[in-house]
Design an enzyme around this catalytic site. Structure first.
Site, PDB file in Angstrom:
ATOM      1  CG  ASP A 119      -1.931  -1.118   1.220  1.00 23.13           C
ATOM      2  OD1 ASP A 119      -2.310  -1.552   0.125  1.00 23.13           O
ATOM      3  OD2 ASP A 119      -2.367  -1.536   2.306  1.00 23.13           O
ATOM      4  CG  ASP A 133      -6.448  -1.733  -1.437  1.00 24.76           C
ATOM      5  OD1 ASP A 133      -6.468  -2.975  -1.549  1.00 24.76           O
ATOM      6  OD2 ASP A 133      -5.602  -1.122  -0.760  1.00 24.76           O
TER       7      ASP A 133
END
Length: 159
Positions: A119, A133
């Site tokens: 991330d 995501d």
């Protein structure tokens, strides 16, 4: 046939963008101080997430790996029967997101099936996320819209 093409083109584009941005982030962002854009509204900072969104259940990586596998297999099985462009786009986005994070879980350290997702984007004080995501989120929104509109996933069977 055209809807199947839309689904797989959407999935391929989403996967390509997700994996390329993660590859760039692994070199440019990871191991460096966070950088800010848009007046500080967006921060690029690397975080290895072994759990789900918001680092939920970090010790359940294998569970999330299995869920991602189930998701991509389900979408691959229903893809030929999708008869709506909306469903094709929604499922293509979900496939891209699940597939992108699945690739991380399968190929990144600490090992096969237990890898941590990279991330690297944070907006304001939100959690840190990646483009996979966002594909899942957008795809889920499209699927919900199709469902609420009453658009069937598959063509009605003639009896």
């Amino acid at each position: 046939m055209r809807r199947t093409y839309v689904l797989w083109a959407t999935a391929a584009a989403g996967l390509a963008v997700d994996q390329s941005t993660k590859a760039i982030a692994a070199v440019v962002v990871e191991g460096h101080e966070p950088s800010h854009a848009l007046g500080g509204a967006v921060t690029f900072t690397a975080f290895r997430n072994s759990g789900a969104a918001g680092s939920f259940a970090p010790d359940a990586t294998i569970v999330f790996t299995l869920l991602a596998i189930a998701t991509v297999v389900f979408i691959a099985r229903v893809a030929p029967s999708v008869r709506s462009t909306g469903w094709a786009v929604g499922l293509g986005l979900v496939f891209a997101g699940a597939g992108g994070n699945l690739m991380d879980r399968l190929l990144r350290t600490p090992g096969f099936g237990r890898g941590a997702v990279l991330d690297f984007i944070q907006i304001g004080d939100s959690g840190i996320f990646n483009l996979a995501d966002q594909c899942v989120t957008a795809g889920a929104a499209v699927v919900l819209i199709q469902t609420f509109r009453g658009v069937p996933l598959r063509a009605a069977r003639v009896r």
